[in-house]
Design a protein around this motif. Structure first.
Motif, PDB file in Angstrom:
ATOM      1  N   SER A  10       0.876  -1.174   0.000  1.00 25.38           N
ATOM      2  CA  SER A  10       0.000   0.000   0.000  1.00 25.38           C
ATOM      3  C   SER A  10       0.905   1.214   0.000  1.00 25.38           C
ATOM      4  O   SER A  10       1.779   1.340   0.872  1.00 25.38           O
ATOM      5  CB  SER A  10      -0.912   0.005   1.233  1.00 25.38           C
ATOM      6  N   THR A  11       0.723   2.099  -0.991  1.00 22.24           N
ATOM      7  CA  THR A  11       1.691   3.180  -1.179  1.00 22.24           C
ATOM      8  C   THR A  11       1.001   4.529  -1.395  1.00 22.24           C
ATOM      9  O   THR A  11       1.104   5.125  -2.479  1.00 22.24           O
ATOM     10  CB  THR A  11       2.609   2.876  -2.380  1.00 22.24           C
ATOM     11  N   PRO A  12       0.286   5.041  -0.401  1.00 24.37           N
ATOM     12  CA  PRO A  12      -0.295   6.378  -0.560  1.00 24.37           C
ATOM     13  C   PRO A  12       0.800   7.429  -0.694  1.00 24.37           C
ATOM     14  O   PRO A  12       1.903   7.269  -0.157  1.00 24.37           O
ATOM     15  CB  PRO A  12      -1.103   6.565   0.723  1.00 24.37           C
ATOM     16  N   LEU A  50      -3.630  -7.217   4.073  1.00 25.66           N
ATOM     17  CA  LEU A  50      -3.709  -5.901   4.713  1.00 25.66           C
ATOM     18  C   LEU A  50      -3.814  -4.750   3.718  1.00 25.66           C
ATOM     19  O   LEU A  50      -3.908  -3.588   4.119  1.00 25.66           O
ATOM     20  CB  LEU A  50      -2.477  -5.682   5.599  1.00 25.66           C
ATOM     21  N   ARG A  51      -3.814  -5.056   2.423  1.00 24.36           N
ATOM     22  CA  ARG A  51      -3.850  -3.991   1.416  1.00 24.36           C
ATOM     23  C   ARG A  51      -5.070  -3.091   1.580  1.00 24.36           C
ATOM     24  O   ARG A  51      -4.962  -1.861   1.573  1.00 24.36           O
ATOM     25  CB  ARG A  51      -3.857  -4.603   0.015  1.00 24.36           C
ATOM     26  N   ARG A  52      -6.248  -3.706   1.702  1.00 26.38           N
ATOM     27  CA  ARG A  52      -7.478  -2.909   1.800  1.00 26.38           C
ATOM     28  C   ARG A  52      -7.448  -2.035   3.047  1.00 26.38           C
ATOM     29  O   ARG A  52      -7.828  -0.861   3.003  1.00 26.38           O
ATOM     30  CB  ARG A  52      -8.700  -3.824   1.821  1.00 26.38           C
ATOM     31  N   PHE A  53      -7.009  -2.593   4.159  1.00 18.50           N
ATOM     32  CA  PHE A  53      -6.885  -1.832   5.398  1.00 18.50           C
ATOM     33  C   PHE A  53      -5.941  -0.649   5.215  1.00 18.50           C
ATOM     34  O   PHE A  53      -6.236   0.477   5.627  1.00 18.50           O
ATOM     35  CB  PHE A  53      -6.376  -2.763   6.501  1.00 18.50           C
ATOM     36  N   GLY A  54      -4.794  -0.898   4.582  1.00 19.84           N
ATOM     37  CA  GLY A  54      -3.838   0.173   4.354  1.00 19.84           C
ATOM     38  C   GLY A  54      -4.401   1.277   3.489  1.00 19.84           C
ATOM     39  O   GLY A  54      -4.258   2.470   3.801  1.00 19.84           O
ATOM     40  N   ARG A  55      -5.069   0.895   2.395  1.00 20.26           N
ATOM     41  CA  ARG A  55      -5.616   1.912   1.496  1.00 20.26           C
ATOM     42  C   ARG A  55      -6.747   2.683   2.151  1.00 20.26           C
ATOM     43  O   ARG A  55      -6.873   3.902   1.973  1.00 20.26           O
ATOM     44  CB  ARG A  55      -6.084   1.242   0.207  1.00 20.26           C
ATOM     45  N   ARG A  56      -7.578   1.992   2.932  1.00 16.62           N
ATOM     46  CA  ARG A  56      -8.715   2.641   3.578  1.00 16.62           C
ATOM     47  C   ARG A  56      -8.256   3.697   4.587  1.00 16.62           C
ATOM     48  O   ARG A  56      -8.883   4.742   4.733  1.00 16.62           O
ATOM     49  CB  ARG A  56      -9.586   1.597   4.267  1.00 16.62           C
ATOM     50  N   HIS A  57      -7.137   3.418   5.256  1.00 18.71           N
ATOM     51  CA  HIS A  57      -6.671   4.325   6.305  1.00 18.71           C
ATOM     52  C   HIS A  57      -5.438   5.121   5.897  1.00 18.71           C
ATOM     53  O   HIS A  57      -4.817   5.757   6.753  1.00 18.71           O
ATOM     54  CB  HIS A  57      -6.380   3.527   7.578  1.00 18.71           C
ATOM     55  N   GLU A  58      -5.086   5.099   4.613  1.00 18.07           N
ATOM     56  CA  GLU A  58      -3.938   5.855   4.100  1.00 18.07           C
ATOM     57  C   GLU A  58      -2.650   5.472   4.825  1.00 18.07           C
ATOM     58  O   GLU A  58      -1.890   6.323   5.274  1.00 18.07           O
ATOM     59  CB  GLU A  58      -4.194   7.360   4.203  1.00 18.07           C
ATOM     60  N   ARG A 195      -6.955  -9.591  11.711  1.00 19.65           N
ATOM     61  CA  ARG A 195      -7.773  -8.658  12.488  1.00 19.65           C
ATOM     62  C   ARG A 195      -7.020  -8.149  13.719  1.00 19.65           C
ATOM     63  O   ARG A 195      -7.160  -6.976  14.096  1.00 19.65           O
ATOM     64  CB  ARG A 195      -9.081  -9.320  12.910  1.00 19.65           C
ATOM     65  N   PHE A 196      -6.222  -9.034  14.322  1.00 17.51           N
ATOM     66  CA  PHE A 196      -5.419  -8.580  15.461  1.00 17.51           C
ATOM     67  C   PHE A 196      -4.445  -7.492  15.038  1.00 17.51           C
ATOM     68  O   PHE A 196      -4.260  -6.492  15.740  1.00 17.51           O
ATOM     69  CB  PHE A 196      -4.658  -9.752  16.084  1.00 17.51           C
ATOM     70  N   VAL A 197      -3.802  -7.678  13.877  1.00 16.54           N
ATOM     71  CA  VAL A 197      -2.890  -6.654  13.375  1.00 16.54           C
ATOM     72  C   VAL A 197      -3.640  -5.351  13.111  1.00 16.54           C
ATOM     73  O   VAL A 197      -3.204  -4.268  13.538  1.00 16.54           O
ATOM     74  CB  VAL A 197      -2.177  -7.142  12.098  1.00 16.54           C
ATOM     75  N   GLU A 198      -4.755  -5.437  12.423  1.00 16.65           N
ATOM     76  CA  GLU A 198      -5.517  -4.225  12.110  1.00 16.65           C
ATOM     77  C   GLU A 198      -5.968  -3.511  13.379  1.00 16.65           C
ATOM     78  O   GLU A 198      -5.822  -2.282  13.495  1.00 16.65           O
ATOM     79  CB  GLU A 198      -6.720  -4.589  11.241  1.00 16.65           C
ATOM     80  N   ASP A 199      -6.510  -4.264  14.323  1.00 19.34           N
ATOM     81  CA  ASP A 199      -6.982  -3.653  15.569  1.00 19.34           C
ATOM     82  C   ASP A 199      -5.822  -3.061  16.363  1.00 19.34           C
ATOM     83  O   ASP A 199      -5.952  -1.965  16.941  1.00 19.34           O
ATOM     84  CB  ASP A 199      -7.712  -4.691  16.424  1.00 19.34           C
TER      85      ASP A 199
END
Length: 219
Positions: A10-12, A50-58, A195-199
């Protein structure tokens, strides 16, 4: 031997934070890391998830591939040097952006050793290899989150829990969570590990932003 490698997931252009994933390895080996090695590709699977999580949260999301598979040295482990190189690359591209290190197995140990980089605000350990006596000065003032399967036979849940308990007085916050019946390799229940990583990343970044400015954080 080829040098370390950073793969970007993920590369914003202007990330709010950087997430650097660190894979596992072996206690002793000078064999070069290759994509075929399970310790690397299981973290590549997690990074892709985790790509979607990364893009969603920049968030910038990257996975480091070490030069060699082994830890090999108590005083100057090659994977820690590689992690410092990766941190230098990422923070040079995005100065002032906070970093969360996410490490599985040996990668959890690498994360805890490299956490004294000024940009690092937190560490997420997934079944981390944290043997008794492992130094903990590098994580002082950082947030630490650990998830460990209770059926792990490769790294010790008791040792990682003891490490977390020992650091409660010096870290910004520290927690250890069991994953009942889970083993070491994250091939089953990958979504639970993800989910643990995201949370944990969300929690760490929100806590860090509150420490700096009360009204900021991940929405």
């Amino acid at each position: 031997m080829p040098g370390p490698r950073l793969d970007r997931y993920s590369t914003p252009d202007s990330p709010r934070a950087i997430v650097l994933l660190l894979h596992g390895g072996q206690e002793r080996s000078v064999e070069p890391v290759e994509n075929k090695h399970a310790s690397w590709w299981r973290m590549a699977l997690l990074a892709r998830s985790l790509r979607r999580f990364g893009r969603r949260h920049e968030l910038s999301v990257s996975l480091l591939q070490y030069r060699q598979r082994g830890w090999n040295s108590q005083t100057d482990p090659a994977p820690v040097r590689d992690a410092r190189w990766a941190l230098g690359q990422l923070t040079a591209a995005h100065p002032g952006v906070p970093v969360v290190l996410v490490g599985h197995s040996m990668g959890g140990r690498v994360a805890c050793r490299a956490a004294d980089d000024p940009a690092v605000v937190g560490i997420v350990g997934l079944a981390p290899w944290l043997p008794p006596g492992e130094p903990d000065r590098a994580i002082a003032g950082r947030h630490l989150r650990v998830l460990h399967g209770t059926a792990d036979r490769w790294t010790s849940p008791a040792a990682s829990r003891a490490y977390v308990e020992r650091t409660r007085g010096t870290t910004a916050s520290a927690s250890w969570q069991p994953l009942e019946g889970a083993g070491h390799f994250m091939l089953r229940r990958l979504s639970t590990w993800r989910r643990f990583v995201e949370d944990s990343v969300t929690e760490i970044l929100t806590a860090t932003s509150h420490e700096e400015a009360p009204n900021k954080g991940i929405a």
